[in-house]
Each structure stands twice: as C-alpha cells, then as structure tokens.
Scaffold this motif. Structure first.
Motif, PDB file in Angstrom:
ATOM      1  N   TYR A  50       0.808  -1.223   0.000  1.00  0.00           N
ATOM      2  CA  TYR A  50       0.000   0.000   0.000  1.00  0.00           C
ATOM      3  C   TYR A  50       0.843   1.276   0.000  1.00  0.00           C
ATOM      4  N   LEU A  51       2.160   1.141  -0.114  1.00  0.00           N
ATOM      5  CA  LEU A  51       3.014   2.323  -0.018  1.00  0.00           C
ATOM      6  C   LEU A  51       3.488   2.762  -1.395  1.00  0.00           C
ATOM      7  N   THR A  52       3.128   3.982  -1.753  1.00  0.00           N
ATOM      8  CA  THR A  52       3.630   4.610  -2.974  1.00  0.00           C
ATOM      9  C   THR A  52       4.135   5.989  -2.594  1.00  0.00           C
ATOM     10  N   TRP A  53       5.150   6.422  -3.294  1.00  0.00           N
ATOM     11  CA  TRP A  53       5.806   7.685  -2.954  1.00  0.00           C
ATOM     12  C   TRP A  53       5.828   8.594  -4.162  1.00  0.00           C
ATOM     13  N   ASP A  54       5.721   9.897  -3.931  1.00  0.00           N
ATOM     14  CA  ASP A  54       5.756  10.898  -4.987  1.00  0.00           C
ATOM     15  C   ASP A  54       6.538  12.083  -4.436  1.00  0.00           C
ATOM     16  N   ARG A  55       7.563  12.499  -5.147  1.00  0.00           N
ATOM     17  CA  ARG A  55       8.406  13.591  -4.652  1.00  0.00           C
ATOM     18  C   ARG A  55       7.666  14.929  -4.621  1.00  0.00           C
ATOM     19  N   GLN A  56       6.562  15.048  -5.390  1.00  0.00           N
ATOM     20  CA  GLN A  56       5.842  16.320  -5.469  1.00  0.00           C
ATOM     21  C   GLN A  56       4.744  16.468  -4.422  1.00  0.00           C
ATOM     22  N   HIS A  57       4.116  15.340  -4.007  1.00  0.00           N
ATOM     23  CA  HIS A  57       2.938  15.435  -3.150  1.00  0.00           C
ATOM     24  C   HIS A  57       2.784  14.135  -2.371  1.00  0.00           C
ATOM     25  N   TYR A  58       2.256  14.234  -1.162  1.00  0.00           N
ATOM     26  CA  TYR A  58       1.985  13.009  -0.408  1.00  0.00           C
ATOM     27  C   TYR A  58       0.986  12.161  -1.190  1.00  0.00           C
ATOM     28  N   THR A  59       0.962  10.850  -0.915  1.00  0.00           N
ATOM     29  CA  THR A  59       0.054   9.954  -1.632  1.00  0.00           C
ATOM     30  C   THR A  59      -1.003   9.399  -0.686  1.00  0.00           C
ATOM     31  N   ARG A  60      -2.211   9.177  -1.222  1.00  0.00           N
ATOM     32  CA  ARG A  60      -3.360   8.649  -0.461  1.00  0.00           C
ATOM     33  C   ARG A  60      -3.683   7.266  -1.000  1.00  0.00           C
ATOM     34  N   ASN A  61      -3.457   6.246  -0.176  1.00  0.00           N
ATOM     35  CA  ASN A  61      -3.544   4.864  -0.624  1.00  0.00           C
ATOM     36  C   ASN A  61      -4.614   4.115   0.164  1.00  0.00           C
ATOM     37  N   LEU A  62      -5.729   3.805  -0.521  1.00  0.00           N
ATOM     38  CA  LEU A  62      -6.852   3.145   0.132  1.00  0.00           C
ATOM     39  C   LEU A  62      -6.505   1.693   0.444  1.00  0.00           C
ATOM     40  N   ILE A  63      -6.728   1.298   1.710  1.00  0.00           N
ATOM     41  CA  ILE A  63      -6.493  -0.078   2.146  1.00  0.00           C
ATOM     42  C   ILE A  63      -7.812  -0.824   2.302  1.00  0.00           C
ATOM     43  N   ILE A 181     -12.811  21.040  -2.002  1.00  0.00           N
ATOM     44  CA  ILE A 181     -12.070  20.299  -3.026  1.00  0.00           C
ATOM     45  C   ILE A 181     -12.560  18.856  -3.047  1.00  0.00           C
ATOM     46  N   ARG A 182     -12.336  18.182  -4.166  1.00  0.00           N
ATOM     47  CA  ARG A 182     -12.649  16.761  -4.301  1.00  0.00           C
ATOM     48  C   ARG A 182     -11.391  15.971  -3.945  1.00  0.00           C
ATOM     49  N   LEU A 183     -11.571  14.860  -3.239  1.00  0.00           N
ATOM     50  CA  LEU A 183     -10.459  14.015  -2.819  1.00  0.00           C
ATOM     51  C   LEU A 183     -10.295  12.825  -3.757  1.00  0.00           C
ATOM     52  N   HIS A 184      -9.060  12.394  -3.949  1.00  0.00           N
ATOM     53  CA  HIS A 184      -8.749  11.274  -4.836  1.00  0.00           C
ATOM     54  C   HIS A 184      -7.772  10.333  -4.154  1.00  0.00           C
ATOM     55  N   TYR A 185      -7.804   9.068  -4.544  1.00  0.00           N
ATOM     56  CA  TYR A 185      -6.834   8.095  -4.079  1.00  0.00           C
ATOM     57  C   TYR A 185      -5.697   7.994  -5.090  1.00  0.00           C
ATOM     58  N   THR A 186      -4.486   7.757  -4.595  1.00  0.00           N
ATOM     59  CA  THR A 186      -3.358   7.470  -5.471  1.00  0.00           C
ATOM     60  C   THR A 186      -3.422   6.001  -5.885  1.00  0.00           C
ATOM     61  N   THR A 187      -3.692   5.133  -4.875  1.00  0.00           N
ATOM     62  CA  THR A 187      -3.890   3.710  -5.156  1.00  0.00           C
ATOM     63  C   THR A 187      -5.129   3.245  -4.397  1.00  0.00           C
ATOM     64  N   GLU A 188      -5.728   2.161  -4.893  1.00  0.00           N
ATOM     65  CA  GLU A 188      -6.867   1.529  -4.225  1.00  0.00           C
ATOM     66  C   GLU A 188      -6.567   0.046  -4.088  1.00  0.00           C
ATOM     67  N   TYR A 189      -6.522  -0.428  -2.846  1.00  0.00           N
ATOM     68  CA  TYR A 189      -6.267  -1.841  -2.555  1.00  0.00           C
ATOM     69  C   TYR A 189      -4.965  -2.322  -3.194  1.00  0.00           C
ATOM     70  N   GLY A 190      -3.960  -1.454  -3.210  1.00  0.00           N
ATOM     71  CA  GLY A 190      -2.648  -1.831  -3.717  1.00  0.00           C
ATOM     72  C   GLY A 190      -2.453  -1.663  -5.212  1.00  0.00           C
ATOM     73  N   ARG A 191      -3.468  -1.113  -5.918  1.00  0.00           N
ATOM     74  CA  ARG A 191      -3.362  -0.917  -7.365  1.00  0.00           C
ATOM     75  C   ARG A 191      -3.563   0.572  -7.711  1.00  0.00           C
TER      76      ARG A 191
END
Length: 194
Positions: A50-63, A181-191
C-alpha cells in the motif's frame, strides 16, 4: 510506558479484520478507536503493498472501505504536508507506523464557505509517532499534517475516517480563504487508481 507494554505489532490484514469488528457506535465517538490504535501497532513491513511515494505530493492509498469507515495509508516524503482542512463532520483517527509527523490544529473564528472566506487561529501542535496515535477533535476538526524537514525521514500515517467522504474544505489561514475540493486516491487496494 504502560501503553507500549500493552501494545503488540500486527499485520495490516489482522488490523483490518479487528477494525471491521467494531460496532457502528464506535465510529461516532473517538475513544474506542484511539485505544485500538494504541494497542494494535501495524508491523511496517506488512504495509508494503500500500506504499507509494511521490516527490511532489503526499500519496493517499486506500487499504479498506466499508459504509462505516475507510482506512488509508498516506505516504509523506521529507518536507511534505497537507493543506489545512476539515473532514466533513466525520471522525478521523491517525497512527504513524513509520517515522513521525506533526499535526497542527486550528480554531475556526469565522467561516463563510459560500463567500470563500475564513479566519483561523492556531490551537496546538502534536507529534504522532508509532506509540502516539491521535484523533481529530470533533469540536475543532480543522488541522493539517506535515513531515518537517528537520525530522529527515519518510513517514507513513494510517488514517481511519468514519463514514467515507470524497470532498473536504481546505483553508488558507494566511490569505483567509477557504473552499471545497474533491479528494482522490493514489492507489486503491494496492493498485493504481484511475
């Protein structure tokens, strides 16, 4: 410390299984879930999918997500932080299995969302780390989370939000403005999302 003695590390899968056992009423208050976070520390290595990294912005990863809650891993590079924001009148609990983070809480003096204006003042700043989770105060829910440069390490926070939501209000205390603002996930369930 007493809490550390009672705490045990569990896999993220076991954490989710235990979280799903809570009744609806537990998500309407903050004390039960905070105690759960204090006693069930997530083993960092089990979070890898569930961990993804982005140098520009924190990431939101749905578990995990149910009608009662959503669980997310947020990955913070050194120096990254959220906007000042609220949680749409929902409760929020945060734990930090990797690194440490600061939570800066704000008091809303005035807010006119339809005009996009607000006046905020800083209330307090807390540190979260593996043995110190926290809950957002439902009476003063406006806050921001950040990973200060001086901490000099990546961090991961687990966020449990009651009743999932997909928008929030963000604030600029300096400019005295606010808006939705609208919220978005970077990943969902590891994808990857999208």
């Amino acid at each position: 410390m007493e809490i550390q003695a009672l705490s045990r590390q569990v896999s993220i899968n076991d954490f989710v299984s235990e979280l799903r056992k809570f009744p609806e009423a537990a998500f309407d208050r903050t004390d039960q879930i905070v105690k759960f976070l204090e006693s069930m520390l997530v083993a960092p290595d089990t979070l890898a999918p569930y961990l993804t990294w982005d140098r520009q912005h924190y990431t939101r990863n749905l578990i995990d997500k149910t009608p009662l809650f959503e669980l997310m891993a947020i990955c913070w590079e050194v120096g990254q932080g959220s906007s000042v924001h609220n949680h749409r009148d929902q409760n929020c609990w945060m734990a930090v299995p990797i690194g440490r983070l600061l939570v800066e809480n704000y008091r809303v003096i005035s807010q006119k969302l339809e005009e996009g204006t607000c006046i905020l003042e800083t209330a307090e700043t807390l540190e979260m780390n593996p043995t110190h989770p926290c809950a957002v105060d439902p009476l003063e829910p406006v806050h921001r989370v950040y990973n200060p440069r001086e901490f000099n390490q990546r961090a991961v926070s687990l966020h449990v939000y009651s009743r999932p939501f997909d928008t929030c209000v963000v604030y600029s205390p300096e400019q005295r403005t606010c808006g939705e603002i609208r919220l978005h996930y970077t990943t969902e369930y590891g994808r990857p999302s999208r």
